[in-house]
Scaffold this motif. Structure first.
Motif, PDB file in Angstrom:
ATOM      1  N   GLN A 224      43.449  46.862  26.446  1.00  0.00           N
ATOM      2  CA  GLN A 224      42.567  45.358  26.487  1.00  0.00           C
ATOM      3  C   GLN A 224      43.240  44.787  27.866  1.00  0.00           C
ATOM      4  OE1 GLN A 224      43.595  42.504  23.660  1.00  0.00           O
ATOM      5  NE2 GLN A 224      42.094  41.189  24.253  1.00  0.00           N
ATOM      6  N   ARG A 225      42.305  44.224  28.716  1.00  0.00           N
ATOM      7  CA  ARG A 225      42.845  43.346  29.818  1.00  0.00           C
ATOM      8  C   ARG A 225      42.210  42.068  29.610  1.00  0.00           C
ATOM      9  NH1 ARG A 225      42.720  47.630  35.206  1.00  0.00           N
ATOM     10  NH2 ARG A 225      44.378  45.874  35.945  1.00  0.00           N
ATOM     11  N   ARG A 226      43.051  41.190  30.145  1.00  0.00           N
ATOM     12  CA  ARG A 226      42.158  39.915  30.133  1.00  0.00           C
ATOM     13  C   ARG A 226      42.723  39.052  31.316  1.00  0.00           C
ATOM     14  NH1 ARG A 226      43.893  36.787  24.331  1.00  0.00           N
ATOM     15  NH2 ARG A 226      43.124  38.623  23.001  1.00  0.00           N
ATOM     16  N   TYR A 227      41.613  38.420  31.878  1.00  0.00           N
ATOM     17  CA  TYR A 227      41.712  37.723  33.115  1.00  0.00           C
ATOM     18  C   TYR A 227      41.179  36.301  33.121  1.00  0.00           C
ATOM     19  CZ  TYR A 227      41.435  42.701  34.567  1.00  0.00           C
ATOM     20  OH  TYR A 227      41.430  44.137  34.751  1.00  0.00           O
ATOM     21  N   THR A 228      41.497  35.589  34.156  1.00  0.00           N
ATOM     22  CA  THR A 228      40.690  34.294  34.323  1.00  0.00           C
ATOM     23  C   THR A 228      40.095  34.345  35.765  1.00  0.00           C
ATOM     24  OG1 THR A 228      42.807  33.425  35.307  1.00  0.00           O
ATOM     25  CG2 THR A 228      42.248  32.921  32.886  1.00  0.00           C
ATOM     26  N   VAL A 229      38.915  34.029  35.868  1.00  0.00           N
ATOM     27  CA  VAL A 229      38.284  33.765  37.307  1.00  0.00           C
ATOM     28  C   VAL A 229      38.256  32.236  37.245  1.00  0.00           C
ATOM     29  CG1 VAL A 229      36.598  34.327  38.691  1.00  0.00           C
ATOM     30  CG2 VAL A 229      37.355  35.993  36.609  1.00  0.00           C
TER      31      VAL A 229
END
Ligand SMILES: [Zn+2]
Length: 419
Positions: A224-229
């Motif tokens: 899993q990879r989590r990002y904020t944009v």
């Protein structure tokens, strides 16, 4: 002839009705009005579940113990007590509005396997230990899968004990209260050695039901990879500002999400891509949005796909910025867990030998097995759950499917314990 057959197939001693009744009994501890369970980690309900499991274990002559982080062990002694044990299990804690099968199924299927060994008169070379891992759900204390992480050396014991819930109660204090309410002897040491580990669990997804398979042979747990944009444009008057002159953060963010959906396109439907939070500022009907914040949750079982597509997210976002400034930040990254071919093949063989339709599949959700896999050959067995619904009070599974998973587990554990 009968005795030889029984010894060769301990799963014949698995009893569907007994396993189902144990689920009914456990579901009373923390039962909710809507038919679910609220049995959060180290709560009085968790203590009650520990007492019940310990009582059942004592009645069958199994040894019960706990370690320093509150994992609960039930041991079926081996012919060679000094040999590294084979472990099985899952968790007894639930979400606040959880179901009757998530976690507890793996504990009760493991217990059923131990009972089947006794009922079949089967002695195994290695000890087999059932483990109820402390705090898998992580709803009261974060992170989840805490007990298995400490056991496997992925989280320091002192750090875990110091974690507090929202009321300021530490894991150490809640554990002290729980063990006072459900006392069992302490084990001398934390952690392994572990010869192998198998965890049975409801699928928590719809694939087995849709494809009419009884057993999921779990090949690993997806990463899993989590990002904020963050997209920053310029607030402007909705009536006076020509569209060509705008830096509309929402317009850019929508284009970015659409482009990311293209990037994540997957005919096999294995990629998981979710924008779960999307905030528009200032949120006024007659102001061009100046800022948008959104999240990206991207999961896949293969490290190469996680790396390749995840690494392109920032560039794709920049290409659709429409004059706005775009910042992509990766906030967490968890590598996929690959289970041991030895265990995967064994589970598949046992399912086939027992005549159960099965399929290989990765796990979409995290489980305690991802930590144990760091220190021992590990694998999982999935059984179907109704419509794939989980983390929900409506969670359901059939007695027949639960028993099927327990039979596969029993055969696989017996094989590993005689290796
Ligand atoms: Zn679970």
């Amino acid at each position: 002839m009968v005795e030889i057959r029984t010894a060769a197939q301990p799963s014949a001693a698995v009893r569907e009705e007994r396993l189902w009744q144990r689920h009914i009994e456990m579901a009373k501890l923390g039962a909710t009005a809507k038919g679910g369970v609220n049995r959060q980690a180290l709560s009085p309900e968790d203590a009650a579940a520990r007492r019940l499991l310990a009582a059942w274990a004592a009645a069958r002559g199994f040894t019960v113990s706990t370690d320093a982080i509150g994992n609960l062990f039930v041991r079926y002694e081996g012919q060679d007590p000094a040999a590294a044990p084979v472990l099985t299990g899952s968790h007894m804690d639930s979400q606040p509005t959880g179901g009757r099968f998530d976690g507890i199924y793996g504990v009760l299927a493991g217990f059923e396997a131990l009972e089947a060994f006794v009922d079949a008169g089967l002695r195994l070379r290695r000890p087999v230990e059932l483990v109820a891992w402390m705090n898998e759900e992580g709803s009261r204390f974060q992170p989840g899968a805490m007990g298995s992480a400490v056991f496997a050396g992925g989280l320091a014991l002192d750090a875990a004990l110091a974690i507090t819930d929202r009321a300021g109660v530490s894991v150490a204090e809640a554990l002290r209260q729980t063990l006072a309410a459900a006392p069992v002897p302490q084990r001398p040491a934390l952690g392994g050695p572990v010869a192998a580990y198998i965890e049975a669990h409801i699928e928590q997804g719809p694939r087995l039901e849709a494809e009419k398979r009884t057993i999921g042979v779990v090949t690993g747990i997806q990463g899993q990879r989590r990002y904020t944009v963050d997209v920053v444009g310029e607030e402007a008057h909705a009536g006076t500002t020509p569209r060509a002159a705008r830096k509309d953060a929402l317009s850019a963010a929508v284009a970015i999400v659409a482009a990311l959906e293209q990037l994540m396109a997957d005919p096999a439907d294995t990629v998981r891509f979710t924008v779960g939070r999307f905030e528009v500022h200032p949120g006024s009907p007659n102001t061009v949005p100046g800022r948008v914040h959104f999240t990206v949750d991207f999961r896949h079982p293969e490290a190469a796909v996680l790396a390749e597509r995840g690494d392109r997210i920032a560039a794709v976002a920049a290409r659709h910025a429409k004059g706005c400034a775009v910042t992509v930040a990766e906030i967490s990254r968890v590598a996929p867990t690959a289970f041991a071919p030895l265990v995967i093949d064994l589970v598949r063989d046992c399912a086939a030998r027992l005549g159960y339709a099965n399929m290989d599949m990765p796990s979409g959700a995290g489980h305690d097995a991802m930590h144990v896999a760091r220190i021992a050959p590990a694998g999982m067995i999935f059984v179907p759950c109704w419509r794939g619904i989980s983390h929900n009070e409506a969670e359901n599974a059939t007695p027949a499917d639960l028993a099927a998973g327990a039979r596969v587990l029993t055969e696989a554990l017996a094989s590993l314990a005689n290796a």
